[in-house]
Write an enzyme that holds these catalytic residues in place. Structure first.
Site, PDB file in Angstrom:
ATOM      1  N   ASP A   1       3.168   9.541  -0.629  1.00 48.98           N
ATOM      2  CA  ASP A   1       1.998   8.810  -0.117  1.00 48.98           C
ATOM      3  C   ASP A   1       1.667   7.720  -1.126  1.00 48.98           C
ATOM      4  O   ASP A   1       1.612   8.004  -2.331  1.00 48.98           O
ATOM      5  CB  ASP A   1       0.810   9.783   0.010  1.00 48.98           C
ATOM      6  CG  ASP A   1      -0.134   9.410   1.148  1.00 48.98           C
ATOM      7  OD1 ASP A   1      -0.142   8.236   1.541  1.00 48.98           O
ATOM      8  OD2 ASP A   1      -0.869  10.307   1.624  1.00 48.98           O
TER       9      ASP A   1
ATOM     10  N   HIS B   1       0.815  -1.227   0.000  1.00 49.21           N
ATOM     11  CA  HIS B   1       0.000   0.000   0.000  1.00 49.21           C
ATOM     12  C   HIS B   1       0.843   1.268   0.000  1.00 49.21           C
ATOM     13  O   HIS B   1       0.324   2.355  -0.198  1.00 49.21           O
ATOM     14  CB  HIS B   1      -0.934   0.003   1.212  1.00 49.21           C
ATOM     15  CG  HIS B   1      -2.017  -1.019   1.099  1.00 49.21           C
ATOM     16  ND1 HIS B   1      -3.314  -0.702   0.785  1.00 49.21           N
ATOM     17  CD2 HIS B   1      -1.985  -2.365   1.221  1.00 49.21           C
ATOM     18  CE1 HIS B   1      -4.039  -1.802   0.732  1.00 49.21           C
ATOM     19  NE2 HIS B   1      -3.258  -2.835   1.002  1.00 49.21           N
TER      20      HIS B   1
HETATM   21  O1  LIG Z   1      -2.002   0.769  10.976  1.00 48.25           O
HETATM   22  P1  LIG Z   1      -1.378   2.124  11.237  1.00 48.25           P
HETATM   23  O2  LIG Z   1       0.070   2.015  11.553  1.00 48.25           O
HETATM   24  O3  LIG Z   1      -2.153   2.917  12.255  1.00 48.25           O
HETATM   25  O4  LIG Z   1      -1.484   2.987   9.876  1.00 48.25           O
HETATM   26  C1  LIG Z   1      -2.671   3.095   9.098  1.00 48.25           C
HETATM   27  C2  LIG Z   1      -2.456   2.568   7.680  1.00 48.25           C
HETATM   28  O5  LIG Z   1      -1.608   3.488   7.023  1.00 48.25           O
HETATM   29  C3  LIG Z   1      -1.054   3.144   5.745  1.00 48.25           C
HETATM   30  O6  LIG Z   1      -1.937   3.420   4.656  1.00 48.25           O
HETATM   31  C4  LIG Z   1      -1.567   3.178   3.292  1.00 48.25           C
HETATM   32  O7  LIG Z   1      -2.628   2.552   2.633  1.00 48.25           O
HETATM   33  C5  LIG Z   1      -3.641   3.403   2.081  1.00 48.25           C
HETATM   34  C6  LIG Z   1      -4.629   2.513   1.348  1.00 48.25           C
HETATM   35  O8  LIG Z   1      -3.987   1.819   0.310  1.00 48.25           O
HETATM   36  C7  LIG Z   1      -3.008   4.412   1.138  1.00 48.25           C
HETATM   37  O9  LIG Z   1      -4.005   5.262   0.585  1.00 48.25           O
HETATM   38  C8  LIG Z   1      -1.985   5.246   1.901  1.00 48.25           C
HETATM   39  O10 LIG Z   1      -1.329   6.116   1.001  1.00 48.25           O
HETATM   40  C9  LIG Z   1      -0.951   4.338   2.547  1.00 48.25           C
HETATM   41  O11 LIG Z   1      -0.109   5.115   3.386  1.00 48.25           O
HETATM   42  C10 LIG Z   1      -0.519   1.719   5.796  1.00 48.25           C
HETATM   43  O12 LIG Z   1      -0.031   1.324   4.531  1.00 48.25           O
HETATM   44  C11 LIG Z   1      -1.470   0.712   6.361  1.00 48.25           C
HETATM   45  O13 LIG Z   1      -0.835  -0.581   6.460  1.00 48.25           O
HETATM   46  C12 LIG Z   1      -1.827   1.174   7.766  1.00 48.25           C
HETATM   47  O14 LIG Z   1      -2.759   0.275   8.338  1.00 48.25           O
HETATM   48  O1  LIG Z   2     -10.576  11.020  11.612  1.00 47.02           O
HETATM   49  C1  LIG Z   2     -10.408  10.295  10.616  1.00 47.02           C
HETATM   50  C2  LIG Z   2      -9.320  10.451   9.736  1.00 47.02           C
HETATM   51  C3  LIG Z   2      -9.217   9.605   8.639  1.00 47.02           C
HETATM   52  N1  LIG Z   2     -10.146   8.644   8.426  1.00 47.02           N
HETATM   53  C4  LIG Z   2     -10.053   7.756   7.244  1.00 47.02           C
HETATM   54  O2  LIG Z   2      -8.749   7.204   7.156  1.00 47.02           O
HETATM   55  C5  LIG Z   2      -8.428   6.955   5.803  1.00 47.02           C
HETATM   56  C6  LIG Z   2      -7.054   7.535   5.514  1.00 47.02           C
HETATM   57  O3  LIG Z   2      -6.575   6.936   4.346  1.00 47.02           O
HETATM   58  P1  LIG Z   2      -5.414   7.572   3.471  1.00 47.02           P
HETATM   59  O4  LIG Z   2      -5.193   6.675   2.321  1.00 47.02           O
HETATM   60  O5  LIG Z   2      -5.748   8.986   3.101  1.00 47.02           O
HETATM   61  O6  LIG Z   2      -4.135   7.634   4.425  1.00 47.02           O
HETATM   62  P2  LIG Z   2      -3.456   6.579   5.445  1.00 47.02           P
HETATM   63  O7  LIG Z   2      -3.861   7.036   6.807  1.00 47.02           O
HETATM   64  O8  LIG Z   2      -3.957   5.212   5.108  1.00 47.02           O
HETATM   65  O9  LIG Z   2      -1.996   6.770   5.221  1.00 47.02           O
HETATM   66  C7  LIG Z   2      -9.541   7.566   4.957  1.00 47.02           C
HETATM   67  O10 LIG Z   2     -10.422   6.558   4.536  1.00 47.02           O
HETATM   68  C8  LIG Z   2     -10.228   8.503   5.933  1.00 47.02           C
HETATM   69  O11 LIG Z   2     -11.611   8.706   5.678  1.00 47.02           O
HETATM   70  C9  LIG Z   2     -11.220   8.502   9.281  1.00 47.02           C
HETATM   71  O12 LIG Z   2     -12.078   7.645   9.070  1.00 47.02           O
HETATM   72  N2  LIG Z   2     -11.322   9.325  10.367  1.00 47.02           N
END
Ligand SMILES: O=P(O)(O)OC[C@H]1O[C@H](O[C@H]2O[C@H](CO)[C@@H](O)[C@H](O)[C@H]2O)[C@H](O)[C@@H](O)[C@@H]1O
Ligand SMILES: O=c1ccn([C@@H]2O[C@H](COP(=O)(O)OP(=O)(O)O)[C@@H](O)[C@H]2O)c(=O)[nH]1
Length: 480
Positions: free
Chosen positions: A386, A176
């Site tokens: 990102d 991701h």
């Molecule tokens: O599980 P966390 O350490 O709390 O982090 C939350 C997730 O963040 C990352 O998100 C990525 O995936 C998104 C969906 O494909 C994408 O839009 C975003 O750009 C990425 O940063 C991470 O990859 C996940 O594994 C985490 O669960």
């Molecule tokens: O207060 C919050 C902030 C973020 N999100 C959700 O978290 C996801 C963030 O995904 P993104 O790919 O933008 O970034 P990531 O946190 O996975 O790197 C999106 O679906 C947002 O709608 C949410 O539900 N509540």
């Protein structure tokens, strides 16, 4: 509100021989798609969960992942139509595997070394151990010939462990986050082992074509793999592995439907009213992560106020910064830095009636997120790097009447699909400022043309299409 539908999952048929269980489809991710709630569990926020939960609800498969708390042994259970199989992690494993190797080694290394990655052998040992545990949990549940879809950088060794012990499985992996070029990836002391781990899959998916190319280049440079382009050949038997791009998306219809609900529209009006009815609301929504470019955005905003190109009262900036990885040092420092900056800006520019930045260190449910998207005239996504950025796509999905302007970093994967956004290089503060002003002043007709074109993109390319495309391709390359 999430419905409480907890019950014990059906027994997995643990019988002897190679096959261990009864599930034909397993998703494996670091986290389960739920968090503890007062009474049971609730669906968690976050990109991966948002993307995969709808698919899991519709399939008869199981999701293997960590419950999110230390030292918890939880039996498999059902929640909102999904079978969830918890993997336990001790407090020390969370520190070494999750906070350490995943989020202080791999995360910065894979995001352009925005923060310096740390390399510690004890973290690597824990990463190997935990990857083995996730693999064992899958082996016990996967039926003969099952499809296993492993998610993300926390579990890069799982494909090869499964391949070695269960060659009958069809193994897909989706990364991701970005995959760095070999010149950066090569810093990793365990680069060969990580690449060999991933090469256990039949299909390795990435957000952008460039990520897939970077992976294939490193695989050929640092392992004995051969082949050409996206087609990688592994080992003496020349097993075929594909590395391809599958840009993730959102449940567009769900967000769009929520945005049409009268009570959510009323909530959006309330948000604007509570801020003193400014002419323009700008919005940023991010996990509080150094990859998201929050400081760059604040710098541009502060300079625009200082130069009087925008005025408090006319423009209000809402920044949602949801808590993330708070025990990792860089994240703690980032929070101090961002909150210091917000305090300074508000101290200098707030009036008795109006605030410059409304800063919210909270996690909101999807309904509130959609109300915020509806309230925002300008959405700021200024990530320095990102994988995708689902927030950008959600904003577009929520703007069903075609209004609103999206300022989007070219370093977010979403910029490959949302080409009609106002694309920016967030390192170029002068350019970012001009783009923010252009977004505020954008004529209605232009904004509407751009927004409608972006909406057409995400209506067709939604998360269902993403998973179907990946899984069809996996079936194709494994002749399944
Ligand atoms: O599980 P966390 O350490 O709390 O982090 C939350 C997730 O963040 C990352 O998100 C990525 O995936 C998104 C969906 O494909 C994408 O839009 C975003 O750009 C990425 O940063 C991470 O990859 C996940 O594994 C985490 O669960
Ligand atoms: O207060 C919050 C902030 C973020 N999100 C959700 O978290 C996801 C963030 O995904 P993104 O790919 O933008 O970034 P990531 O946190 O996975 O790197 C999106 O679906 C947002 O709608 C949410 O539900 N509540």
């Amino acid at each position: 509100m999430a419905q409480h539908t907890e019950r014990t999952a059906p027994e997995t048929k643990a019988h002897g021989g190679r096959t261990g269980g009864s599930y034909d489809f397993l998703v494996v991710a670091n986290r389960l798609p739920v968090d503890r709630a007062e009474a049971g569990w609730k669906r968690s926020p976050g990109g991966l969960v948002t993307a995969l939960a709808p698919i899991m609800e519709k399939s008869d498969g199981a999701w293997v992942g960590w419950v999110g708390c230390p030292d918890e042994e939880v039996e498999p259970f059902e929640h909102e139509g999904m079978t969830l199989i918890p993997v336990g992690l001790s407090a020390s494993e969370i520190e070494l595997y999750y906070e350490g190797f995943s989020n202080a080694t791999l995360w910065p290394l894979y995001h352009d070394v925005i923060a310096p990655p740390e390399f510690h052998r004890a973290w690597w040992d824990a990463y190997r151990r935990v990857n083995e545990r996730f693999a064992v949990a899958v082996l016990a549940r996967a039926a003969e010939g099952a499809t296993v879809w492993i998610q993300d950088y926390q579990l890069q060794l799982v494909p090869a462990i499964l391949r070695e012990r269960r060659p009958d499985l069809k193994i897909g992996f989706f990364n991701h986050i970005p995959f760095p070029p070999p010149e950066i990836f090569s810093q990793l002391p365990w680069r060969r082992q990580v690449l060999e781990g991933l090469l256990g899959a039949d299909l390795v998916g990435f957000q952008r074509s460039n990520d897939a190319r970077n992976f294939a280049r490193s695989a050929r440079r640092y392992t004995s793999a051969g082949g050409n382009g996206a087609h990688i050949l592994v080992g003496p038997e020349q097993r075929s592995v594909r590395a391809e791009a599958f840009p993730i998306s959102i449940d567009t219809q769900r967000i769009s439907d929520l945005a049409r609900r009268p009570e959510i529209q009323e909530r959006a009006r309330q948000i604007r009213h509570d801020l003193g009815d400014p002419k323009t609301i700008m919005l940023g929504v991010d996990r509080l992560d150094y990859t998201k470019g929050i400081s760059h955005r604040l710098k541009a905003f502060e300079e625009l106020l200082t130069e009087e190109r925008i005025q408090v009262g006319e423009v209000t900036f809402i920044q949602v910064a949801s808590p993330s990885r708070e025990r990792v040092e860089h994240y703690r420092h980032l929070r101090e830095e961002i909150e210091g900056t917000v305090g300074r800006i508000n101290g200098a520019f707030d009036t008795l009636q109006h605030t410059a930045v409304r800063y919210l260190h909270h996690n909101y449910p999807v309904e509130e997120m959609v109300a915020l998207y509806l309230a925002a005239d300008v959405m700021l996504v200024t990530a320095l790097r990102d994988g995708m950025n689902l927030v950008a796509k959600e904003y577009v999905a929520a703007r069903f009447n075609g209004t609103g302007a999206l300022v989007l970093s070219e370093f977010a994967g979403a910029s490959d699909q949302l080409k009609q956004a106002l694309l920016v290089n967030p390192h170029d503060i002068a350019g970012l400022k001009d783009t923010i002003v252009a977004a505020i002043e954008m004529p209605r007709g232009t904004a509407s043309r751009r927004m409608k074109a972006m909406r057409r993109q995400i209506i067709v390319h939604n998360v269902e299409e993403w998973s179907a495309t990946f899984l069809n391709r996996l079936a194709e390359v494994t002749h399944g």
